[in-house]
Scaffold this active site. Structure first.
Site, mmCIF file in Angstrom:
data_model
loop_
_atom_site.group_PDB
_atom_site.id
_atom_site.type_symbol
_atom_site.label_atom_id
_atom_site.label_comp_id
_atom_site.label_asym_id
_atom_site.label_seq_id
_atom_site.Cartn_x
_atom_site.Cartn_y
_atom_site.Cartn_z
ATOM 1 C CD GLU A 129 43.419 49.877 33.518
ATOM 2 O OE1 GLU A 129 43.979 49.063 32.766
ATOM 3 O OE2 GLU A 129 43.044 49.565 34.679
ATOM 4 C CD GLU A 130 42.168 48.069 37.526
ATOM 5 O OE1 GLU A 130 41.728 47.150 36.814
ATOM 6 O OE2 GLU A 130 43.327 48.079 37.977
#
Length: 359
Positions: A209-210
């Site tokens: 996600e990051e």
């Protein structure tokens, strides 16, 4: 009891290193925690985890997702004298890396800092760029590093355990973003064993996600849900260095109505149906909540809502201070409130009503 159990479980889960693309240790533990409470658990080649639970009557497929990865870095170069150069992953800040304890592929290390005695006046006021930072793992040569089992491409993450303030509701540490919401998902599955809900619940823990919401795109395509709820954390505005952003820790979960700004292709405008749903259930359950409009930050929902023909999606996020740092601060009460809202939403899927865009 919720807060005590949550705090103790988070201490364990947040301590596990899980830089983007290297979430395997975190995912392994999450599988162990959620498998006893799910009909089926899968992990795809990317590292996305899927847990399935069928309700006791027909209904829609609802996906609830959280991400497993944390900001970090990768080893980019091994110097001949045994020091490591790194490349950042996600929203890691050079200023917050300097002088920190880190883990490098299972080994202890520190991000070096030039002694103040040797710094020129301008160096004392600035942080070196990423390409000038280095990690000391106690090696004396390139060969020492290789013998330790460290090589180029190995993950680097903060060492910073979860602690409590004098006010025991406030917690601090690394990877509260987003191991905290992974635990909310597990708690939800634990408390739905009577299957007193309609349809199918798919709990998804996404990878990477990051670094661009990558796991969310893949997992949403696979699940193809009717509705999706993303649970995550969000930066707040209740410290002296932030103005005009009325989001605080301890005031309940946040519903981000606009994330990443109006001009960003990676942003999200929350569907009005989901906003109305979250607000209605919060009021019915007498739960506090906050609304947010911000030009910065995003979550997996920005990717989820664009998959296939589009998925009706919304995010429920928890305010935390000092985002993407080893000292993120959050309030346990907010997690408890968010959990109560999630449970009420799932147990009452048949009461969601008309979710069409035009009613």
């Amino acid at each position: 009891m919720f807060k005590e159990n949550f705090y103790n479980d988070l201490k364990e889960l947040a301590a596990i290193p899980g830089a983007p693309g290297h979430e395997y240790h975190v995912v392994k533990r999450l599988v162990e925690l959620i498998k006893p409470h799910a009909d089926k658990v899968e992990v795809d080649h990317m590292g996305n985890l899927y847990a399935y639970l069928e309700g006791n009557q027909p209904g829609p497929t609802v996906m609830i997702g959280a991400h497993s990865d944390e900001i970090g870095a990768l080893v980019s170069t091994i110097e001949k004298d045994g020091f490591l150069r790194i490349e950042g992953l996600g929203g890691v800040s050079e200023a917050l890396l300097i002088g920190r304890k880190v883990e490098v592929n299972g080994h202890f290390g520190v991000v070096g800092v030039k002694a103040g005695h040797h710094q020129a006046p301008d160096e004392k006021r600035t942080a070196p760029p990423m390409n000038q930072l280095y990690v000391d793992v106690g090696a004396k040569s390139f060969d020492d590093v290789i013998e330790m089992g460290i090589n180029i491409g190995d993950p680097v993450t903060y060492i910073s355990g979860i602690d409590r303030f004098t006010n025991p509701d406030l917690i601090c540490g690394k990877a509260i973003d987003n191991r905290s919401c992974c635990l909310l998902l597990i708690e939800l599955f634990k408390n739905l064993q009577e299957r007193n809900f309609s349809g199918k619940l798919v709990g998804v823990v996404t990878a990477q996600e990051e670094v661009g919401l990558r796991g969310a795109k893949v997992s949403t395509y696979k699940v193809n849900p009717d509705y999706a709820i993303v649970i995550d954390t969000i930066a707040c505005g209740d410290t002296p260095d932030v103005d005009s952003y009325p989001v605080e820790i301890g005031k309940g979960p946040v519903f981000p109505l606009l994330a990443a700004g109006q001009k960003s292709a990676n942003g999200n405008i929350m569907a009005h149906q989901m906003k109305d749903l979250f607000v209605r259930f919060s009021k019915e359950e007498n739960l506090p909540y906050q609304l947010s409009v911000t030009a910065n930050g995003s979550s997996d929902v920005s990717a989820v809502h664009l998959v296939k023909e589009g998925v009706l999606s919304g995010a429920i996020v928890i305010a935390r201070r000092y985002s993407h740092s080893p000292v993120e601060v959050a309030d346990l009460n907010d997690f408890e409130t968010a959990y109560k809202l999630l449970e009420a939403l799932v147990k009452n899927i048949d009461k969601w009503g008309n979710m069409d865009f035009v009613k």
